[in-house]
Design a protein around this motif. Structure first.
Motif: not given
Length: 303
Positions: A10, A14, A16, A22-23, A117, A120-121
């Motif tokens: 990633p 952090g 996107d 997204w972090r 990642e 999370c997205k």
């Protein structure tokens, strides 16, 4: 370079591609398959690599807490489950990745960071879509739909800013006459090795907001499952009737094992017909009572 990561990781910022960060997504964004893979990588103790216990220590857990996790068949899963319930520090994907990086588990990062990642997205995208689908309300005309500010700070451990809302394993649907049984449930599930986090309205919900708005928010978004405490008095409760039907509407046919009926007393009235097709946990059966709390706890901790 010799010290470079063997595969993409990633971005340090952090962010996107849309700048959504997204972090900062909560740990609940990670799917079951990814969590299982993480367990396979961290559960085996190895002298040459940091394991789940090292991760627990890096996340701020004390020695006795870590020892308690050892009793579980999957200590990594139990650690993640417990960590995402803590109010501080926030359990986010970024915090998990940072902890693994401090432990020099670059093999885990190389294997799982892209999947983390992606999860999370997807999670943040779903949240944006849910927000966009909500009907626009004009406050001067209709204020029945709850505003976002109304749903911030609704429980005792909530983040007032709404960034990290308090999450629960189960919402408890009960009537006031069955409160002593609910108190026993708290002792057996929260204060034992099961470590189940329950949402008990009289204990956890702050006063001052619309009951129906709070109830819907908790059942749909804050609690993974719902326990329905069944008794004769339950059948007369309008609140219990609303909560049960709302939960059933979220999982038609009980496909997600979301709702768990619990019979707490011998009943004179007929058992509710809308719950007959769901497997019952019967506290009144003396033959199975010694397994009652274990069965209920395992049901609530299922993904």
């Amino acid at each position: 370079m010799a010290g470079s990561s063997p595969s993409p990781s990633p971005s340090p910022s952090g962010e996107d591609e849309e700048g959504g960060g997204w972090r900062a997504a909560p740990l609940v964004a990670l799917n079951y398959a990814l969590r299982r893979r993480l367990s396979l990588l961290l559960n085996p103790g190895a002298a040459v690599a940091a394991d789940w216990a090292s991760l627990a220590e890096a996340l701020g857990y004390e020695f006795l807490e870590i020892r308690a996790f050892e009793a579980h068949a999957d200590p990594t899963a139990q650690l993640l489950h417990d960590w995402q319930r803590r109010a501080s520090p926030p359990a986010t994907a970024g915090a998990l990745l940072d902890a693994l990086r401090r432990l020099h588990r670059h093999d885990v990062l190389a294997d799982l960071a892209p999947a983390i990642e992606e999860d999370c997205k997807k999670y943040l995208q779903r949240k944006r879509e849910e927000q966009a689908e909500r009907p626009v309300q004009v406050p001067a005309v209709d204020s029945s739909f709850p505003r976002m500010s109304e749903l911030r700070g609704i429980t005792t451990q909530d983040d007032p800013m709404g960034q990290f809302p308090e999450m629960f394993d189960a919402f408890i649907c009960y009537c006031q006459s069955d409160l002593p049984f609910v108190q026993e449930m708290i002792q057996e599930l929260e204060h034992t090795d099961h470590k189940v986090k329950l949402c008990v309205f009289d204990r956890d919900v702050l006063p001052g907001t619309c009951v129906w708005s709070i109830t819907s928010e908790l059942i749909e978004r804050r609690c993974r499952k719902m326990v329905v405490v069944i008794s004769d008095d339950y059948l007369e409760s309008e609140e219990c009737d609303f909560q049960t039907k709302f939960a059933l509407s979220l999982s038609p046919g009980a496909r997600q094992k979301r709702l768990i009926p619990v019979k707490c007393k011998t009943m004179k009235k007929e058992f509710p017909s809308i719950l007959r097709f769901i497997t019952l946990c019967d506290y009144t059966n003396p033959a199975t009572k010694k397994w009652f709390w274990m069965r209920l706890a395992k049901s609530l901790l299922l993904p």
